[in-house]
Design an enzyme around this catalytic site. Sequence first.
Site, mmCIF file in Angstrom:
data_model
loop_
_atom_site.group_PDB
_atom_site.id
_atom_site.type_symbol
_atom_site.label_atom_id
_atom_site.label_comp_id
_atom_site.label_asym_id
_atom_site.label_seq_id
_atom_site.Cartn_x
_atom_site.Cartn_y
_atom_site.Cartn_z
ATOM 1 N NE ARG A 96 -0.684 -0.007 4.939
ATOM 2 C CZ ARG A 96 -1.058 0.492 6.095
ATOM 3 N NH1 ARG A 96 -1.987 1.414 6.153
ATOM 4 N NH2 ARG A 96 -0.521 0.064 7.221
ATOM 5 C CD GLU A 153 -17.683 1.462 1.786
ATOM 6 O OE1 GLU A 153 -18.942 1.337 1.769
ATOM 7 O OE2 GLU A 153 -17.058 1.754 2.818
ATOM 8 C CG PHE A 179 -15.294 -2.073 3.387
ATOM 9 C CD1 PHE A 179 -16.160 -2.930 4.048
ATOM 10 C CD2 PHE A 179 -14.226 -1.543 4.088
ATOM 11 C CE1 PHE A 179 -15.965 -3.246 5.387
ATOM 12 C CE2 PHE A 179 -14.022 -1.851 5.420
ATOM 13 C CZ PHE A 179 -14.887 -2.708 6.076
ATOM 14 C CG HIS A 210 -6.106 -2.343 5.051
ATOM 15 N ND1 HIS A 210 -5.449 -1.304 4.427
ATOM 16 C CD2 HIS A 210 -5.944 -2.134 6.381
ATOM 17 C CE1 HIS A 210 -4.922 -0.504 5.336
ATOM 18 N NE2 HIS A 210 -5.191 -0.978 6.527
ATOM 19 C CG ASP A 230 -8.968 -3.856 11.983
ATOM 20 O OD1 ASP A 230 -8.885 -3.549 13.190
ATOM 21 O OD2 ASP A 230 -8.859 -3.032 11.063
ATOM 22 N NE ARG A 268 -2.873 -2.535 9.513
ATOM 23 C CZ ARG A 268 -2.264 -3.125 10.533
ATOM 24 N NH1 ARG A 268 -1.928 -4.406 10.440
ATOM 25 N NH2 ARG A 268 -1.978 -2.463 11.630
#
Lengths: 312, 287
Positions: free
Chosen positions: A8, A56, A81, A107, A115, A165
């Site tokens: 990223r 989104e 998402f 991610h 998460d 990530r």
Amino acid sequence: MSEKRATREAYGPTLVELVREGFDVVVVEADLSKSTTTAKFAAAYPDRFFNTGVAEQNMIGTAAGLAAAGKVAFTGSFAVFATGRAYDQIRNTVCYSKLDVKIAPTHAGITVGPDGGSHQMLEDIALMRVLPGMRVLVPADANAAASAIRLAASTPGPFYVRLGRAAVPVLYPDGVEVAVGKATVLREGTDVTIAACGVMVAEALAAADALAHDGISAEVIDVFSIKPLDEETLLASALKTGAVVTAEEHSVIGGLGSAVAELLSERAPARMRRVGVRDSFGTSGEPAELMAHYGLTSEHIADAARGLVRGE
Amino acid sequence: MTRTWQTADVGAVEELARGMRCDIVEMLAEAGSGHPGGSLSAADIVAVLYGAVLRHDPARPDDPDRDRFVLSKGHAAPVLYAALARTGYFGRDHLKTLRKLGSMLQGHPDSTKTPGVEISTGSLGQGLAVSNGMALALRRDGRTGPTVFCLLGDGELQEGEVWEAAMFAPHHGLTNVVAIVDHNGLQIDGACSEVMCLGDIAQKFRAFGWDAVECDGHDVPGLLETLGTARERAEAAGRPAAVVCHTVKGKGVSFMEGNADWHGKAPNREEAAAALAELRCSEEVAK
């Protein structure tokens, strides 16, 4: 190979470079600019950056409109998402209209870490791969990611670029140029082929080292372009070794393993093992713990390769 | 390309709408499937746009300074195809190919196949976000003239993305977007008020920061004024303009009017003949 960077990290800075080079790039983000690094683009080109807030579907739709009016529109958000939540927008508006929308969420995969399963996208390659006209790129390190983002910007039509990530080993030199539909043979071998993508490429190289100690010669291929697939390179390797392990930080259903199995079963049947997440959601934990928990380490790849070579 | 609504011949626009209704009935009967109700309810709105409000040149469908029309309620494709054919984007002989294999006129609009179709639609709720994106791009390019007109159905407003986009346009100060709602009050399963009540649509748009007005969606002089001045109202208000048009589903064909059963059912030959007679389609549409 000691340096580590997340894929990223290439995103925002490469987008800034593209504008400086004359690409008419705009970015539509959905409230995750700091995490995706598009905030760096927003800081450099605030008038080319549009935030939809936590929306989104609107992110993809707005990007589609920008592309329909001539822009090269990149989007943000997390893989879970940006693909799942906005799937119909990607299918019916972006792909059906063949627009220059470049979906490059971050991610992706299990390495999201603490998460947990809600945020660890393990089905995105499958979802994107089936869409007509969509190109799917999974860079193995930050330098390949920069190249992937450049490819997406300079090649007409919809793209999916999968970014992560977690910091991963840098495998390629700065400025490396990868190509749509091209895989890279990183190590030649004769006994078994390891076809990997994304963070699993570094694991595959480590597995090849371990296998060499056992006298097993492993060929390691970075399948950077899942769609279109580099059929020529994969077929040649499979015909040579007769045994193929795929490795991906993704469900074994629908991703790299499936793509390779589809190819080989029709053109050059070979014995196969798919290393990946086995039809399961993720869970909370540190990335390294999760890779071990879900069987995504170099040892798992090496075990699968040994099994194939022994004819198990 | 100048806006012509001030000087438009009201009778000519009304005739355009009547001719488009004839086309809608004929092409749907020929296709054997499709959506007459919501095409007929939108016929006057779309005729006013293509006949007098939009600045467009059918010979140059890619002109960057054209106004855009986005048919978010993509199932009303016949009304768009009729307008495009009658304003010269392609020959009217194409209309009889609607929904057939190999046709450039797909069941729902396909921008990769049909000249003049700005974006593929059909999956509801997506057109306003796309319109916003177009408006952003036009503004970025310094093209202050063009306006993006987006036609939504009322049932379509039940899609959440519409309201994501409704939030977005005022936030980004998009005064070059006009949202038009074809408020015919019916959707496939019945009355919108019974299926999923939309409440006061204009107030909802106002609450989201739009300059919203309501009008009769079949009154051509009123539509000319309301749609023709929408951009100016938006600029004056500093907010995007929404126009809620009160319409009758199936308008112009008595047995289809106000009947949700005609949402997605094509007329058979007898029904089509009755509809065409009612619309006086054998009479040449005045140019």
